[in-house]
Design an enzyme around this catalytic site. Structure first.
Site, PDB file in Angstrom:
ATOM      1  N   LYS A  11       1.134  15.760  -0.721  1.00 27.82           N
ATOM      2  CA  LYS A  11       0.469  16.168  -1.957  1.00 27.82           C
ATOM      3  C   LYS A  11      -0.798  16.995  -1.664  1.00 27.82           C
ATOM      4  CE  LYS A  11       2.256  12.218  -4.628  1.00 27.82           C
ATOM      5  NZ  LYS A  11       1.890  11.083  -5.545  1.00 27.82           N
ATOM      6  N   TYR A  51       8.390  15.175 -12.327  1.00 32.33           N
ATOM      7  CA  TYR A  51       7.916  13.842 -12.727  1.00 32.33           C
ATOM      8  C   TYR A  51       8.341  13.486 -14.158  1.00 32.33           C
ATOM      9  CZ  TYR A  51       5.016  12.972  -8.575  1.00 32.33           C
ATOM     10  OH  TYR A  51       4.567  12.718  -7.298  1.00 32.33           O
ATOM     11  N   PHE A  59      -0.676   8.181 -17.246  1.00 32.91           N
ATOM     12  CA  PHE A  59      -1.212   8.993 -16.148  1.00 32.91           C
ATOM     13  C   PHE A  59      -0.473  10.318 -15.967  1.00 32.91           C
ATOM     14  CE2 PHE A  59       1.800   5.898 -14.298  1.00 32.91           C
ATOM     15  CZ  PHE A  59       2.685   6.736 -13.661  1.00 32.91           C
ATOM     16  N   ARG A  87       9.550   5.132   2.672  1.00 29.31           N
ATOM     17  CA  ARG A  87       8.708   4.303   1.796  1.00 29.31           C
ATOM     18  C   ARG A  87       7.837   3.354   2.638  1.00 29.31           C
ATOM     19  NH1 ARG A  87       8.268   5.775  -3.595  1.00 29.31           N
ATOM     20  NH2 ARG A  87       7.384   3.706  -3.812  1.00 29.31           N
ATOM     21  N   THR A  93       1.829   2.367  -3.463  1.00 30.35           N
ATOM     22  CA  THR A  93       1.367   3.459  -4.323  1.00 30.35           C
ATOM     23  C   THR A  93      -0.158   3.537  -4.369  1.00 30.35           C
ATOM     24  OG1 THR A  93       3.331   3.121  -5.692  1.00 30.35           O
ATOM     25  CG2 THR A  93       1.560   4.438  -6.654  1.00 30.35           C
ATOM     26  N   ARG A 104      -0.567   6.188   3.417  1.00 31.85           N
ATOM     27  CA  ARG A 104      -1.519   6.076   2.313  1.00 31.85           C
ATOM     28  C   ARG A 104      -2.769   5.295   2.718  1.00 31.85           C
ATOM     29  NH1 ARG A 104       3.097   5.420  -2.390  1.00 31.85           N
ATOM     30  NH2 ARG A 104       3.012   7.568  -3.163  1.00 31.85           N
ATOM     31  N   ASN A 114      -2.775  10.180  -3.779  1.00 30.37           N
ATOM     32  CA  ASN A 114      -2.279   9.217  -2.779  1.00 30.37           C
ATOM     33  C   ASN A 114      -1.404   9.842  -1.691  1.00 30.37           C
ATOM     34  OD1 ASN A 114      -0.011   9.589  -4.313  1.00 30.37           O
ATOM     35  ND2 ASN A 114       0.257   7.445  -4.884  1.00 30.37           N
ATOM     36  N   HIS A 117       4.521  11.755  -1.656  1.00 27.56           N
ATOM     37  CA  HIS A 117       5.606  11.274  -2.526  1.00 27.56           C
ATOM     38  C   HIS A 117       6.806  10.971  -1.646  1.00 27.56           C
ATOM     39  CE1 HIS A 117       8.697  11.070  -5.628  1.00 27.56           C
ATOM     40  NE2 HIS A 117       9.430  11.800  -4.803  1.00 27.56           N
ATOM     41  N   GLU A 128      16.260  14.861  -6.250  1.00 23.15           N
ATOM     42  CA  GLU A 128      14.983  15.504  -5.904  1.00 23.15           C
ATOM     43  C   GLU A 128      15.169  16.593  -4.847  1.00 23.15           C
ATOM     44  OE1 GLU A 128      12.319  12.298  -4.885  1.00 23.15           O
ATOM     45  OE2 GLU A 128      12.230  11.577  -6.953  1.00 23.15           O
TER      46      GLU A 128
END
Ligand code: UDP
Length: 135
Positions: A11, A51, A59, A87, A93, A104, A114, A117, A128
């Site tokens: 990100k 998203y 949010f 993950r 998250t 993270r 964060n 993704h 995706e």
């Protein structure tokens, strides 16, 4: 174990921090191969579409604004249990809850910014990856 693919995005906060290489090293040293990659400046429409599942969440607007605030690095990762493995490498998250040594925990500032993704299922991974890389 199944070889599968997952979609990862570094990100804008992590790209700005200059840690793309450090994050790629974590993927590569944990058995995840980068099989497609591109740096992109997402448009508002692209971020909203990506998203869309969150569009009713409070949010959503801030998340879209954040995702278009600077370039992102988008990659498809391939390996055994790639979805779950990514993950695990990402951590929770909210970086405050992320296990030590996760991406993270080490690179993210807050739940909004964060760092990464990662797809949450093989089914979503396919959607995706197609969203950003086509078939
Ligand atoms: N998010 C946020 N505030 C929240 C929950 C989520 O800004 O209270 C953002 C955050 O960037 C997160 C993204 O929305 O990564 C998607 O949320 P999800 O629950 O799918 O988390 P993830 O799968 O990214 O861990």
């Amino acid at each position: 174990m199944a070889v599968e693919r997952t979609l990862s995005i570094i990100k804008p906060d992590a790209v700005a921090k200059n840690v793309i290489g450090q994050i790629y090293t974590r993927f590569e040293s944990n058995g995840l191969k980068i099989v497609a990659a591109k740096m992109a400046q997402l448009s508002q429409a692209e971020a909203e579409g990506f998203y869309a599942v969150h569009k009713e969440r409070p949010f959503f607007k801030a998340l879209v604004e954040f995702m278009i605030s600077g370039p992102v690095m988008i990659q498809a990762l391939e390996g055994e249990n790639a979805v779950l493995k990514n993950r695990e490498l990402m951590g929770a998250t909210n970086p405050k809850d992320a296990a030590p040594g996760t991406i993270r925990a080490d690179f993210a500032e807050s739940i909004d910014a964060n760092a990464v993704h990662g797809s949450d299922s093989a089914e979503n991974a396919a959607i995706e990856i197609a969203y950003f890389f086509g078939k």
